[in-house]
Design a protein around this motif. Structure first.
Motif, PDB file in Angstrom:
ATOM      1  N   LEU A   1       0.836  -1.205   0.000  1.00 30.46           N
ATOM      2  CA  LEU A   1       0.000   0.000   0.000  1.00 30.46           C
ATOM      3  C   LEU A   1       0.869   1.253   0.000  1.00 30.46           C
ATOM      4  O   LEU A   1       0.602   2.213  -0.737  1.00 30.46           O
ATOM      5  CB  LEU A   1      -0.916  -0.004   1.230  1.00 30.46           C
ATOM      6  CG  LEU A   1      -1.904   1.165   1.352  1.00 30.46           C
ATOM      7  CD1 LEU A   1      -2.874   1.182   0.174  1.00 30.46           C
ATOM      8  CD2 LEU A   1      -2.674   1.071   2.675  1.00 30.46           C
ATOM      9  N   ILE A   2       1.918   1.241   0.799  1.00 24.81           N
ATOM     10  CA  ILE A   2       2.838   2.385   0.866  1.00 24.81           C
ATOM     11  C   ILE A   2       3.512   2.625  -0.480  1.00 24.81           C
ATOM     12  O   ILE A   2       3.714   3.771  -0.904  1.00 24.81           O
ATOM     13  CB  ILE A   2       3.898   2.153   1.974  1.00 24.81           C
ATOM     14  CG1 ILE A   2       3.230   2.206   3.360  1.00 24.81           C
ATOM     15  CG2 ILE A   2       5.015   3.193   1.879  1.00 24.81           C
ATOM     16  CD1 ILE A   2       4.133   1.780   4.487  1.00 24.81           C
ATOM     17  N   ARG A   3       3.829   1.524  -1.176  1.00 20.45           N
ATOM     18  CA  ARG A   3       4.496   1.643  -2.479  1.00 20.45           C
ATOM     19  C   ARG A   3       3.510   1.926  -3.618  1.00 20.45           C
ATOM     20  O   ARG A   3       3.916   2.027  -4.770  1.00 20.45           O
ATOM     21  CB  ARG A   3       5.278   0.357  -2.783  1.00 20.45           C
ATOM     22  CG  ARG A   3       6.471   0.121  -1.868  1.00 20.45           C
ATOM     23  CD  ARG A   3       7.422  -0.912  -2.463  1.00 20.45           C
ATOM     24  NE  ARG A   3       6.776  -2.203  -2.636  1.00 20.45           N
ATOM     25  CZ  ARG A   3       6.794  -3.189  -1.728  1.00 20.45           C
ATOM     26  NH1 ARG A   3       7.414  -3.005  -0.569  1.00 20.45           N
ATOM     27  NH2 ARG A   3       6.198  -4.338  -1.978  1.00 20.45           N
ATOM     28  N   GLY A   4       2.225   2.029  -3.275  1.00 16.95           N
ATOM     29  CA  GLY A   4       1.217   2.338  -4.286  1.00 16.95           C
ATOM     30  C   GLY A   4       0.886   1.179  -5.197  1.00 16.95           C
ATOM     31  O   GLY A   4       0.423   1.380  -6.321  1.00 16.95           O
ATOM     32  N   GLN A   5       1.096  -0.038  -4.705  1.00 20.63           N
ATOM     33  CA  GLN A   5       0.842  -1.221  -5.524  1.00 20.63           C
ATOM     34  C   GLN A   5      -0.586  -1.752  -5.387  1.00 20.63           C
ATOM     35  O   GLN A   5      -0.941  -2.747  -6.008  1.00 20.63           O
ATOM     36  CB  GLN A   5       1.842  -2.322  -5.163  1.00 20.63           C
ATOM     37  CG  GLN A   5       3.282  -1.960  -5.508  1.00 20.63           C
ATOM     38  CD  GLN A   5       4.264  -3.025  -5.075  1.00 20.63           C
ATOM     39  OE1 GLN A   5       3.965  -3.860  -4.219  1.00 20.63           O
ATOM     40  NE2 GLN A   5       5.454  -2.996  -5.658  1.00 20.63           N
TER      41      GLN A   5
END
Length: 206
Positions: A170-174
């Protein structure tokens, strides 16, 4: 007269335990239906499991009352009194997963390949935890109980690891925030199912 009453009581207990056994088998069947609905993005299996879930939940109060009345001061029988409540909570959490999968399918929300693989693995492990509980209800096998308890501990650890992996994605925008919310909700629900399955075995063989 006393022997006749004792015989009737034993028969009544046996009937209730057979029903609890069948409900546990139904819960396992529902998990397989969750797998089908999730992996193939189909909601038809979710409609099929609804009747089983409702039956388990609707019988909780009646069966708990029956077991409480039959048990009296019998400590051995008292161990079963909490079982309908645990099964009902398991059913309610299976229903939560079903609703989330249904929303996912209807809104065509995509999960990452890793999230799909992780959750499918957890559903398979969950069925392997629930399955022995049905046998424990009838036989109270200590070795099966140990297996369930150890499996639930491993399940809890794996689910926690998956939640951590998911946070990183989620943090990496995946993944999308809405997919994230669904995935975490599903993880919490299956963890609850596994925990209550374990609690049944602890009550019966502890």
């Amino acid at each position: 007269m006393k022997e006749a009453l004792a015989g009737n009581t034993q028969k009544e207990i046996k009937n209730i335990l057979n029903r609890l056994h069948d409900f546990t088998i139904d819960a396992e069947d529902c998990i397989f239906q969750l797998q089908t609905a999730f992996i193939y993005s189909r909601s038809e299996p979710l409609s099929e499991l609804k009747a089983k879930i409702n039956r388990i939940k609707s019988e909780e109060i009646t069966m708990t009352k029956q077991l409480t009345e039959i048990a009296g001061n019998n400590l051995d029988t008292q161990k079963y009194v909490a079982v309908p409540g645990h099964l009902s909570t398991m059913a309610a959490n299976i229903e939560k997963v079903s609703e989330l999968i249904d929303d996912k399918n209807k809104d065509r929300i995509l999960f990452s390949d890793k999230a799909v693989n992780e959750f499918m693995f957890l559903l398979q492990r969950l069925s392997e935890i629930v399955r022995p509980v049905a046998d424990i209800l009838l036989a109270r096998n200590v070795f099966l109980s140990q297996y369930v308890q150890e499996s639930q501990a491993g399940f809890e650890k794996t689910a926690h690891e998956y939640a951590t992996f998911h946070e990183d994605r989620l943090i990496r925008g995946q993944c999308l925030p809405i997919a994230s919310s669904m995935y975490i909700g599903m993880l919490d629900a299956v963890k609850s199912v596994a925990w209550h399955a374990k609690e049944i075995t602890v009550k019966l063989t502890g």
